[in-house]
Scaffold this active site. Sequence first.
Site, PDB file in Angstrom:
ATOM      1  CG  ASP A 149      -0.212   0.127   2.554  1.00 55.10           C
ATOM      2  OD1 ASP A 149      -0.368  -0.735   3.440  1.00 55.10           O
ATOM      3  OD2 ASP A 149       0.550   1.112   2.721  1.00 55.10           O
ATOM      4  CG  HIS A 178       7.565  -8.005  -0.048  1.00 52.45           C
ATOM      5  ND1 HIS A 178       7.066  -8.429   1.163  1.00 52.45           N
ATOM      6  CD2 HIS A 178       8.797  -8.559  -0.150  1.00 52.45           C
ATOM      7  CE1 HIS A 178       7.971  -9.200   1.766  1.00 52.45           C
ATOM      8  NE2 HIS A 178       9.023  -9.292   1.005  1.00 52.45           N
ATOM      9  N   GLY A 184       4.379  -4.256  13.373  1.00 48.32           N
ATOM     10  CA  GLY A 184       3.225  -4.860  12.714  1.00 48.32           C
ATOM     11  C   GLY A 184       3.545  -5.938  11.710  1.00 48.32           C
ATOM     12  CB  THR A 185       6.033  -7.724  10.361  1.00 50.06           C
ATOM     13  OG1 THR A 185       6.187  -8.804   9.445  1.00 50.06           O
ATOM     14  CG2 THR A 185       7.263  -7.594  11.248  1.00 50.06           C
ATOM     15  CB  SER A 186       3.254 -12.512  11.378  1.00 50.57           C
ATOM     16  OG  SER A 186       3.549 -12.664   9.985  1.00 50.57           O
ATOM     17  CG  ASN A 237       3.738  -7.375  15.901  1.00 54.59           C
ATOM     18  OD1 ASN A 237       3.725  -6.626  14.933  1.00 54.59           O
ATOM     19  ND2 ASN A 237       3.363  -8.632  15.849  1.00 54.59           N
ATOM     20  CG  LEU A 238      -2.686  -6.560  18.331  1.00 49.61           C
ATOM     21  CD1 LEU A 238      -2.915  -5.195  18.990  1.00 49.61           C
ATOM     22  CD2 LEU A 238      -3.722  -6.796  17.227  1.00 49.61           C
ATOM     23  CD  GLU A 239      -1.208 -11.844  17.084  1.00 47.41           C
ATOM     24  OE1 GLU A 239      -2.146 -12.146  17.818  1.00 47.41           O
ATOM     25  OE2 GLU A 239      -1.251 -11.882  15.859  1.00 47.41           O
ATOM     26  CB  ALA A 268       0.711   0.158  14.794  1.00 47.60           C
TER      27      ALA A 268
HETATM   28  C1  LIG Z   1       5.659 -18.136   3.923  1.00 45.44           C
HETATM   29  C2  LIG Z   1       7.165 -18.234   4.054  1.00 45.44           C
HETATM   30  C3  LIG Z   1       7.541 -19.472   4.772  1.00 45.44           C
HETATM   31  N1  LIG Z   1       7.746 -18.211   2.697  1.00 45.44           N
HETATM   32  C4  LIG Z   1       8.787 -17.404   2.458  1.00 45.44           C
HETATM   33  O1  LIG Z   1       9.298 -16.698   3.302  1.00 45.44           O
HETATM   34  C5  LIG Z   1       9.249 -17.411   1.019  1.00 45.44           C
HETATM   35  C6  LIG Z   1      10.171 -18.616   0.774  1.00 45.44           C
HETATM   36  C7  LIG Z   1      11.386 -18.582   1.562  1.00 45.44           C
HETATM   37  C8  LIG Z   1      12.491 -17.903   1.243  1.00 45.44           C
HETATM   38  N2  LIG Z   1      13.425 -18.121   2.223  1.00 45.44           N
HETATM   39  C9  LIG Z   1      12.919 -18.926   3.159  1.00 45.44           C
HETATM   40  C10 LIG Z   1      13.478 -19.413   4.356  1.00 45.44           C
HETATM   41  C11 LIG Z   1      12.719 -20.232   5.149  1.00 45.44           C
HETATM   42  C12 LIG Z   1      11.393 -20.547   4.730  1.00 45.44           C
HETATM   43  C13 LIG Z   1      10.843 -20.045   3.551  1.00 45.44           C
HETATM   44  C14 LIG Z   1      11.618 -19.231   2.773  1.00 45.44           C
HETATM   45  N3  LIG Z   1       9.906 -16.136   0.727  1.00 45.44           N
HETATM   46  C15 LIG Z   1       9.922 -15.732  -0.583  1.00 45.44           C
HETATM   47  O2  LIG Z   1       9.453 -16.376  -1.499  1.00 45.44           O
HETATM   48  C16 LIG Z   1      10.572 -14.394  -0.846  1.00 45.44           C
HETATM   49  C17 LIG Z   1       9.535 -13.361  -1.338  1.00 45.44           C
HETATM   50  C18 LIG Z   1       8.547 -13.089  -0.283  1.00 45.44           C
HETATM   51  C19 LIG Z   1       7.649 -11.903  -0.714  1.00 45.44           C
HETATM   52  C20 LIG Z   1       6.265 -12.367  -1.102  1.00 45.44           C
HETATM   53  N4  LIG Z   1       5.375 -11.212  -1.270  1.00 45.44           N
HETATM   54  C21 LIG Z   1       4.705 -10.631  -0.282  1.00 45.44           C
HETATM   55  N5  LIG Z   1       3.927  -9.538  -0.485  1.00 45.44           N
HETATM   56  C22 LIG Z   1       3.656  -9.087  -1.843  1.00 45.44           C
HETATM   57  C23 LIG Z   1       2.482  -9.823  -2.351  1.00 45.44           C
HETATM   58  C24 LIG Z   1       1.187  -9.293  -1.794  1.00 45.44           C
HETATM   59  O3  LIG Z   1       1.208  -8.413  -0.902  1.00 45.44           O
HETATM   60  O4  LIG Z   1       0.158  -9.783  -2.302  1.00 45.44           O
HETATM   61  S1  LIG Z   1       4.870 -11.258   1.332  1.00 45.44           S
HETATM   62  C25 LIG Z   1       3.489 -10.633   2.173  1.00 45.44           C
HETATM   63  O5  LIG Z   1       3.273 -11.532   3.230  1.00 45.44           O
HETATM   64  C26 LIG Z   1       3.852 -11.017   4.407  1.00 45.44           C
HETATM   65  C27 LIG Z   1       2.736 -10.839   5.389  1.00 45.44           C
HETATM   66  O6  LIG Z   1       3.333 -10.671   6.609  1.00 45.44           O
HETATM   67  P1  LIG Z   1       2.951  -9.406   7.554  1.00 45.44           P
HETATM   68  O7  LIG Z   1       3.069  -8.132   6.777  1.00 45.44           O
HETATM   69  O8  LIG Z   1       3.756  -9.596   8.749  1.00 45.44           O
HETATM   70  O9  LIG Z   1       1.379  -9.592   7.846  1.00 45.44           O
HETATM   71  P2  LIG Z   1       0.693 -10.743   8.733  1.00 45.44           P
HETATM   72  O10 LIG Z   1      -0.747 -10.673   8.432  1.00 45.44           O
HETATM   73  O11 LIG Z   1       1.425 -12.025   8.569  1.00 45.44           O
HETATM   74  O12 LIG Z   1       0.953 -10.281  10.259  1.00 45.44           O
HETATM   75  C28 LIG Z   1       0.427  -9.073  10.715  1.00 45.44           C
HETATM   76  C29 LIG Z   1       1.131  -8.814  12.054  1.00 45.44           C
HETATM   77  O13 LIG Z   1       0.710  -7.531  12.521  1.00 45.44           O
HETATM   78  C30 LIG Z   1       0.238  -7.636  13.840  1.00 45.44           C
HETATM   79  N6  LIG Z   1      -0.853  -6.677  13.968  1.00 45.44           N
HETATM   80  C31 LIG Z   1      -2.134  -6.804  13.494  1.00 45.44           C
HETATM   81  N7  LIG Z   1      -2.826  -5.663  13.773  1.00 45.44           N
HETATM   82  C32 LIG Z   1      -1.964  -4.804  14.399  1.00 45.44           C
HETATM   83  C33 LIG Z   1      -2.070  -3.480  14.953  1.00 45.44           C
HETATM   84  N8  LIG Z   1      -3.222  -2.808  14.899  1.00 45.44           N
HETATM   85  N9  LIG Z   1      -0.982  -2.926  15.513  1.00 45.44           N
HETATM   86  C34 LIG Z   1       0.204  -3.614  15.607  1.00 45.44           C
HETATM   87  N10 LIG Z   1       0.381  -4.885  15.086  1.00 45.44           N
HETATM   88  C35 LIG Z   1      -0.694  -5.450  14.507  1.00 45.44           C
HETATM   89  C36 LIG Z   1      -0.220  -9.084  14.030  1.00 45.44           C
HETATM   90  O14 LIG Z   1      -0.078  -9.437  15.380  1.00 45.44           O
HETATM   91  C37 LIG Z   1       0.760  -9.845  13.122  1.00 45.44           C
HETATM   92  O15 LIG Z   1       1.942 -10.174  13.853  1.00 45.44           O
HETATM   93  C38 LIG Z   1       4.455  -9.669   4.083  1.00 45.44           C
HETATM   94  O16 LIG Z   1       5.808  -9.832   3.810  1.00 45.44           O
HETATM   95  C39 LIG Z   1       3.703  -9.288   2.811  1.00 45.44           C
HETATM   96  O17 LIG Z   1       4.439  -8.411   2.002  1.00 45.44           O
HETATM   97  N11 LIG Z   1      11.532 -14.502  -1.914  1.00 45.44           N
HETATM   98  C40 LIG Z   1      12.705 -15.108  -1.705  1.00 45.44           C
HETATM   99  O18 LIG Z   1      13.007 -15.619  -0.647  1.00 45.44           O
HETATM  100  O19 LIG Z   1      13.533 -15.077  -2.809  1.00 45.44           O
HETATM  101  C41 LIG Z   1      14.811 -15.739  -2.626  1.00 45.44           C
HETATM  102  C42 LIG Z   1      15.792 -14.686  -2.161  1.00 45.44           C
HETATM  103  C43 LIG Z   1      15.816 -14.207  -0.873  1.00 45.44           C
HETATM  104  C44 LIG Z   1      16.800 -13.263  -0.484  1.00 45.44           C
HETATM  105  C45 LIG Z   1      17.675 -12.785  -1.352  1.00 45.44           C
HETATM  106  C46 LIG Z   1      17.614 -13.299  -2.655  1.00 45.44           C
HETATM  107  C47 LIG Z   1      16.657 -14.235  -3.044  1.00 45.44           C
END
Ligand SMILES: CC(C)NC(=O)[C@H](Cc1c[nH]c2ccccc12)NC(=O)[C@H](CCCC/N=C(/NCCC(=O)O)S[C@H]1O[C@H](COP(=O)(O)OP(=O)(O)OC[C@H]2O[C@@H](n3cnc4c(N)ncnc43)[C@H](O)[C@@H]2O)[C@@H](O)[C@H]1O)NC(=O)OCc1ccccc1
Length: 221
Positions: A90, A105, A171-173, A194-196, A212
């Site tokens: 966003d 991203h 704000g990231t998990s 973070n919230l949790e 946040a």
């Molecule tokens: C699922 C995971 C296991 N998979 C990965 O990590 C993969 C694979 C992988 C790579 N390395 C690894 C190592 C181990 C395991 C797996 C991997 N990673 C990749 O594929 C990455 C690419 C990943 C990017 C994918 N695209 C996104 N976004 C765009 C799309 C779209 O938006 O549609 S990721 C997307 O998901 C993620 C979501 O996470 P959060 O933003 O944290 O959101 P979430 O809902 O999970 O959590 C919200 C948090 O906020 C808190 N919260 C909620 N409300 C509030 C509030 N009100 N106030 C405060 N906090 C709050 C909550 O408590 C919670 O903790 C973000 O990154 C977001 O961008 N690429 C890559 O590794 O390439 C190679 C490389 C690496 C390095 C150098 C060279 C090459």
Amino acid sequence: MRIVVLTGAGISAESGLTTFRDSGGLWEGHDPMQVATPEAYADDPGLVQRFYDARRAALTQVEPNAAHHALVRLEAALGDDLLVVTQNVDDLHERAGSRRVHHIHGRLRSAWCTRCDERHDWHGPLADGPACPACGGSELRPDIVWFGEIPYGMDLVEEALEECDLFVSIGTSGVVYPAAAFVHWARGATLELNLEPSAGAGDFAESRRGPATRLVPDWVN
Ligand SMILES: CC(C)NC(=O)[C@H](Cc1c[nH]c2ccccc12)NC(=O)[C@H](CCCC/N=C(/NCCC(=O)O)S[C@H]1O[C@H](COP(=O)(O)OP(=O)(O)OC[C@H]2O[C@@H](n3cnc4c(N)ncnc43)[C@H](O)[C@@H]2O)[C@@H](O)[C@H]1O)NC(=O)OCc1ccccc1
């Protein structure tokens, strides 16, 4: 004091943008993690384009919140000693007034032509296959980093983390890599707001719990 701030979906949650994991996560019955992949785009480009068209359109219904605005005040105080690295696609950081924001991203309001490699600021839909303003081709895809693709500007981020005095995660998990590893790359002190507890909460020197819009202004002021 050089500070790197990493933000995730949680910083935009109180603006009304659903996070990945909190909203029950499904979109049209699809797991976002499944839609946000080059494989899904190859199989069913229309589905993926509609996913991002809906999220791009939703941006017109939301506004930055107190957490975004607090980071603008911090930038006013620190200038180039603050870098905001966001996982969010966003544009709420920029709409609040932040200048030094790096989207690892990608961005919803940008289209990438895979024919001529040009990127274009884009506010409308892509599902209807509009022509690329540069080459006239119809190969515009969302300028988004999908799972399995390399995040943008990792060298810049790695350098900033190695030189920072403080790394703050908001704000990231902590589930998606390489962003989830930044706490380990950071040379300086580390703080999680973070919230949790995130998956990497134990790796931070200090962790504060709460929304946040309360934690970030309290930390900045
Ligand atoms: C699922 C995971 C296991 N998979 C990965 O990590 C993969 C694979 C992988 C790579 N390395 C690894 C190592 C181990 C395991 C797996 C991997 N990673 C990749 O594929 C990455 C690419 C990943 C990017 C994918 N695209 C996104 N976004 C765009 C799309 C779209 O938006 O549609 S990721 C997307 O998901 C993620 C979501 O996470 P959060 O933003 O944290 O959101 P979430 O809902 O999970 O959590 C919200 C948090 O906020 C808190 N919260 C909620 N409300 C509030 C509030 N009100 N106030 C405060 N906090 C709050 C909550 O408590 C919670 O903790 C973000 O990154 C977001 O961008 N690429 C890559 O590794 O390439 C190679 C490389 C690496 C390095 C150098 C060279 C090459």
